[in-house]
Design an enzyme around this catalytic site. Structure first.
Site, mmCIF file in Angstrom:
data_model
loop_
_atom_site.group_PDB
_atom_site.id
_atom_site.type_symbol
_atom_site.label_atom_id
_atom_site.label_comp_id
_atom_site.label_asym_id
_atom_site.label_seq_id
_atom_site.Cartn_x
_atom_site.Cartn_y
_atom_site.Cartn_z
ATOM 1 N N ARG A 68 0.972 -1.101 0.263
ATOM 2 C CA ARG A 68 0.006 0.090 0.023
ATOM 3 C C ARG A 68 0.908 1.172 -0.019
ATOM 4 O O ARG A 68 0.648 2.190 -0.742
ATOM 5 C CB ARG A 68 -1.027 -0.095 1.112
ATOM 6 C CG ARG A 68 -2.135 -1.089 0.888
ATOM 7 C CD ARG A 68 -2.817 -1.188 1.959
ATOM 8 N NE ARG A 68 -3.740 0.091 2.694
ATOM 9 C CZ ARG A 68 -4.259 0.423 3.570
ATOM 10 N NH1 ARG A 68 -4.309 -0.499 4.696
ATOM 11 N NH2 ARG A 68 -4.531 1.505 4.001
ATOM 12 N N GLN A 99 -9.027 10.652 7.497
ATOM 13 C CA GLN A 99 -8.991 9.009 8.091
ATOM 14 C C GLN A 99 -7.979 8.658 7.261
ATOM 15 O O GLN A 99 -7.394 7.439 7.273
ATOM 16 C CB GLN A 99 -10.216 8.377 7.591
ATOM 17 C CG GLN A 99 -11.176 9.149 8.650
ATOM 18 C CD GLN A 99 -12.559 8.572 8.259
ATOM 19 O OE1 GLN A 99 -13.143 7.391 8.856
ATOM 20 N NE2 GLN A 99 -13.463 9.194 7.515
ATOM 21 N N VAL A 101 -4.682 7.259 5.264
ATOM 22 C CA VAL A 101 -3.146 7.113 5.745
ATOM 23 C C VAL A 101 -1.986 7.561 4.612
ATOM 24 O O VAL A 101 -1.107 7.037 4.882
ATOM 25 C CB VAL A 101 -2.844 5.592 5.995
ATOM 26 C CG1 VAL A 101 -3.795 5.540 7.407
ATOM 27 C CG2 VAL A 101 -3.316 4.365 5.108
ATOM 28 N N HIS A 117 -6.128 8.266 11.797
ATOM 29 C CA HIS A 117 -5.711 6.819 11.501
ATOM 30 C C HIS A 117 -4.181 6.663 11.095
ATOM 31 O O HIS A 117 -3.787 5.506 10.571
ATOM 32 C CB HIS A 117 -6.692 6.045 10.363
ATOM 33 C CG HIS A 117 -7.871 5.987 11.086
ATOM 34 N ND1 HIS A 117 -8.958 5.696 10.078
ATOM 35 C CD2 HIS A 117 -8.589 6.273 12.104
ATOM 36 C CE1 HIS A 117 -9.974 5.678 10.756
ATOM 37 N NE2 HIS A 117 -10.131 6.162 11.878
HETATM 38 C C1 BV8 Z 1 -11.408 2.896 18.552
HETATM 39 C C2 BV8 Z 1 -6.306 1.111 9.610
HETATM 40 C C3 BV8 Z 1 -11.375 3.246 20.996
HETATM 41 C C4 BV8 Z 1 -5.346 1.609 8.545
HETATM 42 C C5 BV8 Z 1 -8.472 1.640 9.655
HETATM 43 C C6 BV8 Z 1 -19.348 -0.337 17.261
HETATM 44 C C7 BV8 Z 1 -19.430 -1.619 16.877
HETATM 45 C C8 BV8 Z 1 -18.160 -2.494 16.631
HETATM 46 C C9 BV8 Z 1 -17.059 -1.646 16.472
HETATM 47 C C10 BV8 Z 1 -16.844 -0.457 16.784
HETATM 48 C C11 BV8 Z 1 -18.023 0.115 17.136
HETATM 49 N N1 BV8 Z 1 -17.567 1.533 17.454
HETATM 50 C C12 BV8 Z 1 -16.298 1.454 17.470
HETATM 51 C C13 BV8 Z 1 -15.863 0.209 16.974
HETATM 52 C C14 BV8 Z 1 -14.439 -0.157 16.746
HETATM 53 C C15 BV8 Z 1 -13.818 0.302 15.536
HETATM 54 C C16 BV8 Z 1 -15.187 0.690 14.331
HETATM 55 O O1 BV8 Z 1 -15.109 1.679 14.185
HETATM 56 N N2 BV8 Z 1 -15.439 -0.637 13.704
HETATM 57 C C17 BV8 Z 1 -16.393 -0.285 12.476
HETATM 58 C C18 BV8 Z 1 -16.108 -1.529 11.598
HETATM 59 C C19 BV8 Z 1 -17.730 -0.415 13.212
HETATM 60 N N3 BV8 Z 1 -13.303 1.273 15.542
HETATM 61 C C20 BV8 Z 1 -11.938 1.428 16.178
HETATM 62 O O2 BV8 Z 1 -11.255 0.205 16.536
HETATM 63 C C21 BV8 Z 1 -11.188 2.456 16.238
HETATM 64 N N4 BV8 Z 1 -10.700 2.611 17.404
HETATM 65 O O3 BV8 Z 1 -12.610 2.900 18.406
HETATM 66 O O4 BV8 Z 1 -10.798 3.186 19.700
HETATM 67 C C22 BV8 Z 1 -11.302 1.753 21.379
HETATM 68 C C23 BV8 Z 1 -10.174 1.123 21.709
HETATM 69 C C24 BV8 Z 1 -10.166 -0.292 22.232
HETATM 70 C C25 BV8 Z 1 -11.225 -0.887 22.403
HETATM 71 C C26 BV8 Z 1 -12.425 -0.284 22.029
HETATM 72 C C27 BV8 Z 1 -12.523 1.031 21.494
HETATM 73 C C28 BV8 Z 1 -9.763 2.514 15.705
HETATM 74 C C29 BV8 Z 1 -10.304 2.657 13.920
HETATM 75 C C30 BV8 Z 1 -9.158 2.721 13.167
HETATM 76 C C31 BV8 Z 1 -9.269 1.633 11.869
HETATM 77 N N5 BV8 Z 1 -8.217 1.881 11.101
HETATM 78 N N6 BV8 Z 1 -7.501 1.192 8.981
HETATM 79 C C32 BV8 Z 1 -5.492 1.030 7.309
HETATM 80 O O5 BV8 Z 1 -4.999 0.109 7.084
HETATM 81 O O6 BV8 Z 1 -5.767 1.732 6.132
HETATM 82 S S1 BV8 Z 1 -10.083 1.692 9.201
HETATM 83 C C33 BV8 Z 1 -10.229 2.170 7.444
HETATM 84 O O7 BV8 Z 1 -11.515 2.872 7.485
HETATM 85 C C34 BV8 Z 1 -9.285 3.158 7.134
HETATM 86 O O8 BV8 Z 1 -8.287 3.532 8.261
HETATM 87 C C35 BV8 Z 1 -10.295 4.281 6.583
HETATM 88 O O9 BV8 Z 1 -9.510 5.618 6.940
HETATM 89 C C36 BV8 Z 1 -11.328 4.205 7.575
HETATM 90 C C37 BV8 Z 1 -12.559 4.839 7.027
HETATM 91 O O10 BV8 Z 1 -12.993 4.410 5.913
HETATM 92 P P1 BV8 Z 1 -13.268 5.434 4.725
HETATM 93 O O11 BV8 Z 1 -12.107 6.304 4.657
HETATM 94 O O12 BV8 Z 1 -14.551 6.019 4.952
HETATM 95 O O13 BV8 Z 1 -13.302 4.343 3.393
HETATM 96 P P2 BV8 Z 1 -14.693 3.406 2.838
HETATM 97 O O14 BV8 Z 1 -13.906 2.650 1.991
HETATM 98 O O15 BV8 Z 1 -15.462 3.046 3.901
HETATM 99 O O16 BV8 Z 1 -15.633 4.507 2.132
HETATM 100 C C38 BV8 Z 1 -15.166 5.197 0.916
HETATM 101 C C39 BV8 Z 1 -16.132 6.203 0.694
HETATM 102 O O17 BV8 Z 1 -15.676 6.955 -0.434
HETATM 103 C C40 BV8 Z 1 -17.441 5.508 0.112
HETATM 104 O O18 BV8 Z 1 -18.623 6.227 0.678
HETATM 105 C C41 BV8 Z 1 -17.446 5.798 -1.633
HETATM 106 O O19 BV8 Z 1 -18.837 6.159 -1.959
HETATM 107 C C42 BV8 Z 1 -16.847 7.032 -1.616
HETATM 108 N N7 BV8 Z 1 -15.960 7.205 -2.869
HETATM 109 C C43 BV8 Z 1 -15.658 6.511 -3.687
HETATM 110 N N8 BV8 Z 1 -15.149 7.147 -4.835
HETATM 111 C C44 BV8 Z 1 -15.388 8.573 -4.580
HETATM 112 C C45 BV8 Z 1 -16.135 8.449 -3.203
HETATM 113 N N9 BV8 Z 1 -16.218 9.840 -2.537
HETATM 114 C C46 BV8 Z 1 -15.860 11.088 -3.208
HETATM 115 N N10 BV8 Z 1 -15.195 10.718 -4.390
HETATM 116 C C47 BV8 Z 1 -14.898 9.896 -5.221
HETATM 117 N N11 BV8 Z 1 -14.322 9.757 -6.373
#
Ligand code: BV8
Ligand code: ZN
Length: 257
Positions: A68, A99, A101, A117
């Site tokens: 990546r 968000q 990286v 992140h």
């Molecule tokens: C934490 C790592 C406290 C790096 C990433 C409730 C239930 C279950 C779990 C949880 C919950 N609440 C919190 C959690 C935990 C969890 C979480 O949220 N889980 C999700 C799955 C529900 N969160 C965590 O663990 C976070 N820490 O809460 O700490 C804690 C600590 C201990 C114990 C408990 C709590 C840490 C989160 C960090 C995760 N790291 N990745 C890497 O490998 O890259 S996540 C990953 O998702 C990426 O980092 C990314 O930045 C992030 C967000 O994703 P998006 O950027 O939104 O990308 P996505 O693909 O989803 O969407 C893209 C969008 O772009 C789409 O909508 C698409 O339509 C759009 N798009 C496409 N083309 C275009 C466009 N838009 C505009 N123009 C275009 N051309």
């Protein structure tokens, strides 16, 4: 674009922006959750983006992150990154929270980006947290990466880990506090290119609403935040952000004309 939206941007003295993977999509960096092209369609997040995954198979995880990092090194910022850098010059208090990286916001000229992140280019020692500096050059890796042993820390000999925040890990505290502070005091909040799925980053949209900011989203697809924002603009960031900058600051009625 809606005249009320244009007026809100023209009036704004403070703007906070939250970006996600969609902003870098036009630069060729895959998003996470898009069907067909999203990284998690082809890779298992639990096998790669968690502390447990790195403990179980460090070479698999390091190799995937190196792949990546290689993609980012080969990529260039796109008009969405550049439009956000242009906005920063036109609004007195502008905070860019990402968000992502990658470093494409910085390479487009945005200063002081808050990386919630972490960053691919900033690995560190998992024991003493000393930063690790990659050797110069772009790694050559096959699609999806290859098994690669992580380097060892020069200070203590422990394993170096990717500089990103994995699921289950806390966000970098100072960055998170800075993001909260910026959103609490902003007049306009713009969410671009994020599915608004990952917490706590997505909660910034609700916070912006609670403090009375005008909330705006740019995304070509529906998201969980559609109903939470005052203005949901449907389309790619690389087209809509430059259009927004043009209509607000260069268009009819603009003081900057
Ligand atoms: C934490 C790592 C406290 C790096 C990433 C409730 C239930 C279950 C779990 C949880 C919950 N609440 C919190 C959690 C935990 C969890 C979480 O949220 N889980 C999700 C799955 C529900 N969160 C965590 O663990 C976070 N820490 O809460 O700490 C804690 C600590 C201990 C114990 C408990 C709590 C840490 C989160 C960090 C995760 N790291 N990745 C890497 O490998 O890259 S996540 C990953 O998702 C990426 O980092 C990314 O930045 C992030 C967000 O994703 P998006 O950027 O939104 O990308 P996505 O693909 O989803 O969407 C893209 C969008 O772009 C789409 O909508 C698409 O339509 C759009 N798009 C496409 N083309 C275009 C466009 N838009 C505009 N123009 C275009 N051309
Ligand atoms: Zn160390």
């Amino acid at each position: 674009m809606d005249a009320k939206l244009i007026a809100a941007f023209r009036r704004a003295r403070s703007l906070s922006v939250l970006t996600g993977a969609g902003v870098s999509a036009a630069s060729g960096i895959p998003t996470f959750r898009d069907k067909q092209t999203g990284l998690w369609e082809n890779f298992d997040a639990a096998e790669l983006a968690t502390p447990g995954a790195f403990r179980r198979d460090p070479a698999l995880v390091w190799g995937w992150y190196e792949w990546r990092r290689m993609q980012v090194l080969r990529a260039e910022p796109n008009p969405a990154h550049r439009a956000l850098a242009a906005m920063a010059e036109r609004i007195p208090t502008f905070t860019l929270i990402t968000q992502n990286v990658d470093d494409l916001h910085e390479r487009a000229g945005s200063p002081n980006v808050i990386h919630l992140h972490g960053e691919l280019a900033r690995p560190y020692c998992e024991a003493c947290r000393q930063p690790y500096v990659h050797p110069p050059g772009i790694p050559e890796l096959p699609e999806g990466g290859a098994q690669l042993e992580p380097p060892r820390c020069q200070a203590c000999g422990a394993r170096v880990r990717p500089g990103v925040v994995w699921f289950g890990e806390s966000l970098p505290e100072l960055d998170w506090l800075a993001a909260l502070e910026a959103v609490k005091t902003c007049e306009v909040f713009l969410s671009v290119g994020t599915s608004a799925f990952v917490q706590p980053a997505a909660s910034l949209i609700d916070l912006a609403n609670r403090v009375g900011a005008v909330t705006v989203q740019i995304n070509p697809n529906p998201t969980d935040a559609d109903r939470a924002v005052a203005f949901a603009l449907r389309g790619p960031a690389g087209e809509l952000l430059p259009q927004l900058v043009h209509e607000v600051w260069e268009g009819k009625g603009s003081a900057l004309k």
